[in-house]
Scaffold this motif. Structure first.
Motif, PDB file in Angstrom:
ATOM      1  N   THR A 153       0.852  -1.177  -0.053  1.00  0.00           N
ATOM      2  CA  THR A 153       0.118  -0.092  -0.086  1.00  0.00           C
ATOM      3  C   THR A 153       1.021   1.415   0.035  1.00  0.00           C
ATOM      4  OG1 THR A 153      -1.678  -1.156   1.337  1.00  0.00           O
ATOM      5  CG2 THR A 153      -1.827   1.173   1.335  1.00  0.00           C
ATOM      6  N   LEU A 154       0.506   2.002  -0.735  1.00  0.00           N
ATOM      7  CA  LEU A 154       1.376   3.455  -1.073  1.00  0.00           C
ATOM      8  C   LEU A 154       0.677   4.434  -0.353  1.00  0.00           C
ATOM      9  CD1 LEU A 154       2.446   3.206  -4.783  1.00  0.00           C
ATOM     10  CD2 LEU A 154       3.634   2.355  -2.884  1.00  0.00           C
ATOM     11  N   GLN A 155       1.228   5.086   0.706  1.00  0.00           N
ATOM     12  CA  GLN A 155       0.279   6.176   1.452  1.00  0.00           C
ATOM     13  C   GLN A 155       1.329   7.683   1.217  1.00  0.00           C
ATOM     14  OE1 GLN A 155      -0.177   5.096   5.460  1.00  0.00           O
ATOM     15  NE2 GLN A 155      -0.729   3.124   4.912  1.00  0.00           N
ATOM     16  N   GLY A 156       0.592   8.623   1.186  1.00  0.00           N
ATOM     17  CA  GLY A 156       1.349  10.091   1.423  1.00  0.00           C
ATOM     18  C   GLY A 156       0.511  10.965   0.850  1.00  0.00           C
ATOM     19  N   HIS A 157      -0.700  10.828   0.096  1.00  0.00           N
ATOM     20  CA  HIS A 157      -1.779  11.844  -0.367  1.00  0.00           C
ATOM     21  C   HIS A 157      -2.703  11.957   1.106  1.00  0.00           C
ATOM     22  CE1 HIS A 157      -1.239  12.442  -4.407  1.00  0.00           C
ATOM     23  NE2 HIS A 157      -1.039  11.023  -4.573  1.00  0.00           N
ATOM     24  N   THR A 158      -3.303  13.224   1.147  1.00  0.00           N
ATOM     25  CA  THR A 158      -4.175  13.507   2.103  1.00  0.00           C
ATOM     26  C   THR A 158      -5.602  13.703   1.568  1.00  0.00           C
ATOM     27  OG1 THR A 158      -3.766  15.858   1.939  1.00  0.00           O
ATOM     28  CG2 THR A 158      -2.330  14.531   3.831  1.00  0.00           C
ATOM     29  N   GLY A 159      -5.685  13.413   0.314  1.00  0.00           N
ATOM     30  CA  GLY A 159      -7.111  13.481  -0.152  1.00  0.00           C
ATOM     31  C   GLY A 159      -7.200  12.138  -1.121  1.00  0.00           C
ATOM     32  N   HIS A 160      -8.509  12.041  -1.585  1.00  0.00           N
ATOM     33  CA  HIS A 160      -8.846  11.059  -2.530  1.00  0.00           C
ATOM     34  C   HIS A 160      -7.791  10.821  -3.691  1.00  0.00           C
ATOM     35  CE1 HIS A 160     -13.209  11.284  -1.149  1.00  0.00           C
ATOM     36  NE2 HIS A 160     -12.582  11.180  -0.081  1.00  0.00           N
ATOM     37  N   VAL A 161      -7.318   9.650  -3.963  1.00  0.00           N
ATOM     38  CA  VAL A 161      -6.624   9.494  -5.157  1.00  0.00           C
ATOM     39  C   VAL A 161      -7.538   9.416  -6.252  1.00  0.00           C
ATOM     40  CG1 VAL A 161      -4.673   8.051  -6.196  1.00  0.00           C
ATOM     41  CG2 VAL A 161      -4.759   8.486  -4.024  1.00  0.00           C
ATOM     42  N   ARG A 162      -7.612  10.218  -7.210  1.00  0.00           N
ATOM     43  CA  ARG A 162      -8.628  10.044  -8.294  1.00  0.00           C
ATOM     44  C   ARG A 162      -8.148   9.683  -9.581  1.00  0.00           C
ATOM     45  NH1 ARG A 162     -13.944  13.001  -7.080  1.00  0.00           N
ATOM     46  NH2 ARG A 162     -13.788  13.224  -4.824  1.00  0.00           N
ATOM     47  N   SER A 163      -6.839   9.624  -9.913  1.00  0.00           N
ATOM     48  CA  SER A 163      -6.163   9.521 -11.299  1.00  0.00           C
ATOM     49  C   SER A 163      -4.959   8.676 -10.853  1.00  0.00           C
ATOM     50  CB  SER A 163      -6.183  10.591 -12.024  1.00  0.00           C
ATOM     51  OG  SER A 163      -5.418  11.442 -11.435  1.00  0.00           O
ATOM     52  N   LEU A 164      -4.673   7.695 -11.950  1.00  0.00           N
ATOM     53  CA  LEU A 164      -3.477   7.076 -12.002  1.00  0.00           C
ATOM     54  C   LEU A 164      -2.920   6.946 -13.239  1.00  0.00           C
ATOM     55  CD1 LEU A 164      -4.286   4.019  -9.563  1.00  0.00           C
ATOM     56  CD2 LEU A 164      -2.763   6.164  -9.085  1.00  0.00           C
ATOM     57  N   ALA A 165      -1.707   7.031 -13.477  1.00  0.00           N
ATOM     58  CA  ALA A 165      -1.074   6.895 -15.008  1.00  0.00           C
ATOM     59  C   ALA A 165       0.400   6.287 -14.806  1.00  0.00           C
ATOM     60  CB  ALA A 165      -1.212   8.144 -15.750  1.00  0.00           C
ATOM     61  N   MET A 166       0.634   5.461 -15.617  1.00  0.00           N
ATOM     62  CA  MET A 166       2.237   4.780 -15.892  1.00  0.00           C
ATOM     63  C   MET A 166       2.896   5.174 -16.886  1.00  0.00           C
ATOM     64  SD  MET A 166       2.284   2.581 -13.134  1.00  0.00           S
ATOM     65  CE  MET A 166       3.830   1.909 -13.867  1.00  0.00           C
ATOM     66  N   SER A 167       4.044   5.603 -16.755  1.00  0.00           N
ATOM     67  CA  SER A 167       4.908   6.005 -17.849  1.00  0.00           C
ATOM     68  C   SER A 167       6.417   5.726 -17.381  1.00  0.00           C
ATOM     69  CB  SER A 167       4.610   7.562 -18.294  1.00  0.00           C
ATOM     70  OG  SER A 167       5.670   7.762 -19.379  1.00  0.00           O
ATOM     71  N   GLN A 168       6.985   5.078 -18.230  1.00  0.00           N
ATOM     72  CA  GLN A 168       8.469   4.930 -18.070  1.00  0.00           C
ATOM     73  C   GLN A 168       8.723   4.312 -16.807  1.00  0.00           C
ATOM     74  OE1 GLN A 168      10.469   8.377 -19.223  1.00  0.00           O
ATOM     75  NE2 GLN A 168      10.046   8.300 -21.505  1.00  0.00           N
ATOM     76  N   GLY A 169       8.060   3.222 -16.374  1.00  0.00           N
ATOM     77  CA  GLY A 169       8.543   2.613 -14.988  1.00  0.00           C
ATOM     78  C   GLY A 169       7.981   3.525 -13.961  1.00  0.00           C
ATOM     79  N   LYS A 170       7.300   4.840 -14.063  1.00  0.00           N
ATOM     80  CA  LYS A 170       7.004   5.397 -12.945  1.00  0.00           C
ATOM     81  C   LYS A 170       5.329   5.443 -12.793  1.00  0.00           C
ATOM     82  CE  LYS A 170      11.089   8.071 -12.219  1.00  0.00           C
ATOM     83  NZ  LYS A 170      12.064   8.938 -12.708  1.00  0.00           N
ATOM     84  N   LEU A 171       5.044   5.608 -11.555  1.00  0.00           N
ATOM     85  CA  LEU A 171       3.453   5.720 -11.344  1.00  0.00           C
ATOM     86  C   LEU A 171       3.053   7.098 -10.795  1.00  0.00           C
ATOM     87  CD1 LEU A 171       0.546   4.463 -11.132  1.00  0.00           C
ATOM     88  CD2 LEU A 171       1.255   4.061  -8.578  1.00  0.00           C
ATOM     89  N   TYR A 172       2.100   7.631 -11.592  1.00  0.00           N
ATOM     90  CA  TYR A 172       1.809   9.211 -11.565  1.00  0.00           C
ATOM     91  C   TYR A 172       0.439   8.987 -10.788  1.00  0.00           C
ATOM     92  CZ  TYR A 172       5.724  10.432 -14.341  1.00  0.00           C
ATOM     93  OH  TYR A 172       6.925  10.466 -14.984  1.00  0.00           O
TER      94      TYR A 172
END
Length: 90
Positions: free
Chosen positions: A58-77
């Protein structure tokens, strides 16, 4: 809105499995290299093994709802209701 992710066989339409663990709505999904990423209203991103459905971390760090995800060049945004975009190493 039941806080789950459902995996289906696209050809047969059969339900394969249900992934559970989020404590709020699942807003976003992304997939890369055999991993499924889910963003939720519980402010977390969960990482799953796409084949088995096992929860990996589980990745934690946001203090609001996570509304979007995208992958590019081995990184998650991830984009969140806390008005931030975070970049995660895969």
């Amino acid at each position: 809105w039941d806080n789950t992710i459902r995996i289906w066989d696209a050809e047969s339409g059969d339900h394969l499995r249900t992934l559970q663990g989020h404590t709020s709505y699942v807003w976003a999904l992304a997939m890369s290299q055999g991993k499924l990423y889910s963003g939720s209203g519980d402010n977390t991103i969960r990482v799953w093994d796409a084949e088995s459905g096992n929860h990996l971390r589980t990745l934690q760090g946001h203090t609001g709802h996570v509304r979007s995800l995208a992958m590019s060049q081995g990184k998650l945004y991830s984009g969140s209701g806390d008005n931030t975009i975070r970049v995660w190493s895969s």
